[in-house]
Design a protein around this motif. Structure first.
Motif, PDB file in Angstrom:
ATOM      1  N   THR A 101       2.880  61.452  67.535  1.00  0.00           N
ATOM      2  CA  THR A 101       2.792  62.588  67.416  1.00  0.00           C
ATOM      3  C   THR A 101       2.107  63.015  68.974  1.00  0.00           C
ATOM      4  OG1 THR A 101       4.298  63.407  65.965  1.00  0.00           O
ATOM      5  CG2 THR A 101       3.269  64.807  68.074  1.00  0.00           C
ATOM      6  N   GLU A 102       0.658  62.799  68.681  1.00  0.00           N
ATOM      7  CA  GLU A 102      -0.355  63.535  69.528  1.00  0.00           C
ATOM      8  C   GLU A 102      -0.792  62.859  70.843  1.00  0.00           C
ATOM      9  OE1 GLU A 102      -3.010  65.643  66.778  1.00  0.00           O
ATOM     10  OE2 GLU A 102      -2.107  66.106  65.324  1.00  0.00           O
ATOM     11  N   GLY A 103       0.033  61.631  69.683  1.00  0.00           N
ATOM     12  CA  GLY A 103      -0.709  60.013  71.095  1.00  0.00           C
ATOM     13  C   GLY A 103       0.532  60.268  72.085  1.00  0.00           C
ATOM     14  N   SER A 104       1.176  60.648  71.498  1.00  0.00           N
ATOM     15  CA  SER A 104       2.490  60.652  72.678  1.00  0.00           C
ATOM     16  C   SER A 104       3.494  59.740  73.129  1.00  0.00           C
ATOM     17  CB  SER A 104       1.915  61.538  73.757  1.00  0.00           C
ATOM     18  OG  SER A 104       2.918  63.067  74.221  1.00  0.00           O
ATOM     19  N   LEU A 105       3.320  58.737  72.223  1.00  0.00           N
ATOM     20  CA  LEU A 105       3.881  56.982  71.900  1.00  0.00           C
ATOM     21  C   LEU A 105       4.829  57.048  70.961  1.00  0.00           C
ATOM     22  CD1 LEU A 105       4.153  54.763  74.337  1.00  0.00           C
ATOM     23  CD2 LEU A 105       2.843  54.475  73.644  1.00  0.00           C
ATOM     24  N   TYR A 106       5.854  57.127  71.118  1.00  0.00           N
ATOM     25  CA  TYR A 106       6.894  56.392  69.847  1.00  0.00           C
ATOM     26  C   TYR A 106       6.468  54.429  69.527  1.00  0.00           C
ATOM     27  CZ  TYR A 106       9.818  56.741  65.822  1.00  0.00           C
ATOM     28  OH  TYR A 106      10.235  56.941  64.970  1.00  0.00           O
ATOM     29  N   ASP A 107       5.733  54.504  69.145  1.00  0.00           N
ATOM     30  CA  ASP A 107       5.594  52.772  68.150  1.00  0.00           C
ATOM     31  C   ASP A 107       5.168  53.011  67.631  1.00  0.00           C
ATOM     32  OD1 ASP A 107       4.752  50.115  68.619  1.00  0.00           O
ATOM     33  OD2 ASP A 107       5.708  49.918  69.973  1.00  0.00           O
ATOM     34  N   GLY A 146       8.238  63.557  73.930  1.00  0.00           N
ATOM     35  CA  GLY A 146       6.728  62.650  74.112  1.00  0.00           C
ATOM     36  C   GLY A 146       6.742  60.768  74.767  1.00  0.00           C
ATOM     37  N   GLU A 147       6.584  60.122  75.083  1.00  0.00           N
ATOM     38  CA  GLU A 147       7.267  58.550  75.336  1.00  0.00           C
ATOM     39  C   GLU A 147       7.501  57.186  74.466  1.00  0.00           C
ATOM     40  OE1 GLU A 147       3.924  58.669  78.240  1.00  0.00           O
ATOM     41  OE2 GLU A 147       5.789  58.301  80.243  1.00  0.00           O
ATOM     42  N   MET A 148       8.451  56.963  74.335  1.00  0.00           N
ATOM     43  CA  MET A 148       8.425  55.232  73.465  1.00  0.00           C
ATOM     44  C   MET A 148       8.745  54.211  73.947  1.00  0.00           C
ATOM     45  SD  MET A 148      12.063  55.595  71.629  1.00  0.00           S
ATOM     46  CE  MET A 148      12.503  54.933  70.290  1.00  0.00           C
ATOM     47  N   THR A 149       8.100  52.637  73.558  1.00  0.00           N
ATOM     48  CA  THR A 149       8.346  52.202  74.111  1.00  0.00           C
ATOM     49  C   THR A 149       9.423  51.441  74.190  1.00  0.00           C
ATOM     50  OG1 THR A 149       7.449  50.993  71.955  1.00  0.00           O
ATOM     51  CG2 THR A 149       5.517  51.081  73.828  1.00  0.00           C
ATOM     52  N   ALA A 164      14.648  49.532  72.130  1.00  0.00           N
ATOM     53  CA  ALA A 164      12.855  49.887  71.898  1.00  0.00           C
ATOM     54  C   ALA A 164      12.099  49.589  70.974  1.00  0.00           C
ATOM     55  CB  ALA A 164      13.349  51.132  70.593  1.00  0.00           C
ATOM     56  N   GLY A 165      11.261  50.004  71.704  1.00  0.00           N
ATOM     57  CA  GLY A 165       9.647  48.788  70.940  1.00  0.00           C
ATOM     58  C   GLY A 165       9.107  47.596  71.809  1.00  0.00           C
ATOM     59  N   ARG A 166       8.303  46.758  71.858  1.00  0.00           N
ATOM     60  CA  ARG A 166       7.678  45.907  72.439  1.00  0.00           C
ATOM     61  C   ARG A 166       7.862  44.390  72.087  1.00  0.00           C
ATOM     62  NH1 ARG A 166       3.215  45.892  70.903  1.00  0.00           N
ATOM     63  NH2 ARG A 166       3.588  46.989  69.113  1.00  0.00           N
TER      64      ARG A 166
END
Lengths: 372, 160, 200
Positions: A50-56, B75-78, B97-99
């Motif tokens: 959430t705070e890193g702003s990247l869903y992975d 927020g972003e998503m890979t 979604a994902g890498r």
């Protein structure tokens, strides 16, 4: 003045080796895997995403491992990584009404369509350390299952909206560009979309403290948790070359809708107002804090006096980001040898003047220049 | 015609688009291993070239204020994308979604194969329907476990 | 079947990361040294009427966040589909919201004031115009001066409309606003940023 100081290469290289050894800990113990972190420290992963702003999940787990569990350092690592990736575009807005709900509670109505679903929650645990977790091995019993209520699970606030008791929340301008704090510098006053993005990226601890301050009276607020829901939503994206939205996967999100104090005017009868929180993963405290601060920051548009820190958008937005905050605080560790020498010279001069009986002057304010 | 809320462009209210969106969703959400198995189980794997080699990037995930209001960036998503061209010229698109580059490539390959109406029924049967069933099963389990945590209120009558 | 937009037959960069980095380096050299002719060594087979240097510049600089305007000659053929696919850029009919513009027919190009010059607070919100020209040669033609040019340099350009030099002077007067230009011929490119002074 700028003074380049060289040296320390060997010390830095050795420090990094020592860090790697310290991170690994006792080599007699098994090394922790990122899959274990992603699975068993999932709330830490959620916060970092959430705070890193990247869903992975895998990258967030890696960042947590690399940062030895320092979540703010992990957020920094994830933010740095995201700058290396191209952005293909923006998703369709997620539809939280179509969520596969794993938790859904309302503090405003006992009986809501779909019911109160506790899901996985710490709320009713006794906060007693569970010493059985000291011993490893043995999977917990399967969680029980029950038949699913086939009825709808509408947003609780939609029930108030239907009666006109709460300000409506509609997409009045669907074609309007969506502001992006990662692309454009923030200018004040901000709109709500800008603020919600900044709050979503913002530090949970900072927002929690601000939300708390609002409840204690620093800012007009009288919140009820209208609804909190947790679950999975599909993410749809429209590639430019296809021209229609495609589902790329699903993401876990938490949503919090706060019901707040009324607003009314000569023309409009009083209505409840709203605060909104949304975050990746299971991030309940974060979304509740975010919703409180979102509402507080709407003071100006709702015609309220801006008196408290949580209502001051410049104060909140400029200090909510823990990567920025951490960088500026921690830069104080960097050499300030020349700056400090100048202050030494000054204070010795002032003391000498004082000893000689000359009138003392106020020391000048230190301004970040030179080595800063 | 309906409007795409991201682009404001019209999207065809076309059964062919609806069907393709359905299989692209299943291909993106299923496990890569199940696509790998299906690919190696093909009688004759078709030749293909990359029009866009698998590429990792991000999509900015958007929400709406209050769940239904104006859009904002969460927020972003890979995400990994790939575009393949089969020997007969058909193009397949993978957005996953994902890498996982191979997952995106397999999704693109099956997207291309599924556009051929002669091979579609078998591929729907062997790849898409099982993937959809697995996704639905996982969702059902989550819903059933959640349902077991639903509060059954009862009221205690006190006094008169 | 279901794709609403034509998908191009031609690939983009053979090596998207390496080729884009090399082209970016070349574009950076060009704009840091206005008037210097830089070969982009672009290995890209773009659809007509795009020349390799212009195509490489677009593939490198343009993405879904930068609306692209194409002149009538470029908008007519396969170029829009190719650019939409490989850059992901929205293609706009009106030049004023465009952040990048491609002029393939310089003789018929719009006046520079048709493009966004940015705002005083945000002069970066301006258009970068890539103009395909007949030829570029150093050593004669315009005398250029300004940031990035030690004294002066010379650049001759074939195929621009008569009003172009006057328009460049008017553009420079807008500083810090104004448009930036790249002139492309074959696989070579030269830049005329808003800071460059054009004499003669």
């Amino acid at each position: 003045m700028y003074v380049a100081v060289k040296g320390g290469e060997a010390a830095i290289a050795n420090s990094e080796m020592l860090l790697a050894e310290t991170r690994r800990g006792d080599p007699a113990l098994p090394e922790i895997g990122t899959a274990q972190i992603a699975s068993q420290l999932s709330l830490a992963v959620d916060r970092v995403m959430t705070e890193g702003s990247l869903y992975d999940r895998e990258l967030a787990a890696l960042a947590i491992k690399q940062a030895q569990g320092d979540l703010l350092e992990a957020v920094f690592l994830l933010r740095a990584f995201r700058t290396t990736l191209p952005r293909f575009g923006a998703s369709e807005p997620i539809d939280t009404a179509r969520m596969v709900v794993r938790r859904r509670i309302s503090a405003t109505f006992k009986d809501v369509p779909g019911g109160q679903i506790l899901g996985p929650s710490y709320d009713y645990t006794h906060r007693l350390l569970d010493f059985s977790l000291l011993a490893t091995g043995g999977a917990p019993a399967d969680a029980p299952r029950a038949p699913v209520d086939p009825g709808p699970m509408p947003h609780v606030l939609a029930l108030l909206d239907r009666e006109g008791l709460i300000e409506p929340e509609r997409d009045s301008d669907a074609g309007a560009p969506v502001p992006d704090v990662t692309r454009d510098p923030t200018t004040f006053p901000t709109d709500r979309a800008t603020r919600l993005q900044a709050l979503a990226r913002g530090d949970e601890g900072f927002l929690l403290a601000l939300g708390y301050s609002v409840q204690r009276g620093y800012g007009r607020n009288h919140p009820f948790a209208g609804e909190i829901r947790l679950g999975e939503v599909e993410i749809e994206f429209t590639p430019e070359e296809l021209g229609f939205p495609v589902t790329i996967g699903a993401a876990t999100v938490t949503e919090c809708e706060m019901v707040n104090q009324f607003k009314g005017s000569a023309k409009e009868p009083p209505q409840f107002t709203r605060g909104y929180g949304l975050a990746f993963g299971h991030s309940e405290r974060k979304t509740m804090s975010m919703a409180l601060v979102d509402r507080a920051l709407r003071a100006r548009e709702l015609g309220e006096d801006v008196e408290a820190p949580a209502q001051d958008e410049e104060f909140v937005l400029y200090h909510a980001d823990n990567v920025e905050a951490s960088g500026f605080v921690q830069h104080l560790k960097l050499p300030h040898y020349v700056d400090f020498q100048s202050e030494l010279v000054m204070i010795r001069g002032m003391r000498a003047a004082a000893a000689a009986g000359a009138p003392t002057a106020e020391p000048p304010l230190r301004v970040a220049v030179g080595e800063d | 015609m309906t409007m795409s809320s991201t682009t404001g462009r019209p999207i065809a209210d076309d059964p062919a688009v609806t069907l393709r969106r359905r299989w692209m969703a299943a291909l993106a959400r299923t496990e890569r291993t199940s696509l790998e198995d299906a690919w190696s189980g093909l009688a004759a794997a078709p030749g293909y070239a990359h029009l866009r080699a698998p590429e990792i990037g991000m999509v900015m995930v958007r929400g709406r204020t209050g769940g239904t209001g104006r859009r904002f960036n969460l927020g972003e998503m890979t995400v990994t994308r790939c575009v393949v061209r089969l020997a007969d010229g058909r193009l397949g698109f993978g957005y996953v979604a994902g890498r996982d580059r191979r997952h995106a490539e397999l999704a693109a390959l099956f997207d291309a194969l599924l556009q051929d109406e002669s091979s579609r029924p078998e591929l729907m049967e062997r790849v898409i329907l099982p993937a959809e069933a697995a996704i639905r099963r996982a969702e059902d389990v989550a819903r059933e476990k959640a349902a077991a945590t639903r509060v059954q209120f009862f009221t205690m009558v006190r006094g008169e | 079947m279901t794709s609403l937009l034509a998908v191009p037959a031609a690939p983009g960069f053979a090596d998207p990361v390496g080729d884009a980095q090399r082209a970016f380096r070349g574009l950076l050299d060009a704009i840091a040294h206005p008037g210097r002719i830089v070969s982009l060594d672009a290995r890209v087979a773009a659809p007509a009427p795009l020349v390799p240097a212009a195509a490489a510049a677009l593939l490198t600089l343009v993405d879904f966040e930068t609306p692209l305007w194409l002149d009538a000659a470029a908008a007519a053929g396969d170029a829009p589909a190719w650019l939409r696919f490989h850059c992901g850029a929205p293609i706009v009919a009106d030049p004023s919201p465009a952040r990048f513009a491609l002029v393939s027919d310089a003789a018929a190009m719009p006046r520079l004031d048709a493009f966004a010059p940015g705002e005083d607070a945000f002069p970066d919100r301006s258009a970068t115009i890539i103009v395909q020209v007949g030829d570029l040669h150093a050593g004669d033609g315009w005398r250029l001066a300004g940031p990035g040019i030690e004294t002066t340099c010379r650049l001759a350009v074939d195929g621009l409309p008569d009003w172009f030099a006057d328009a460049l002077r008017a553009n420079r007067a807008l500083y810090p606003c104004g448009v930036d230009l790249f002139l492309a011929a074959g696989d070579r490119i030269a830049a005329l940023p808003r800071t460059t002074l054009v004499e003669g």
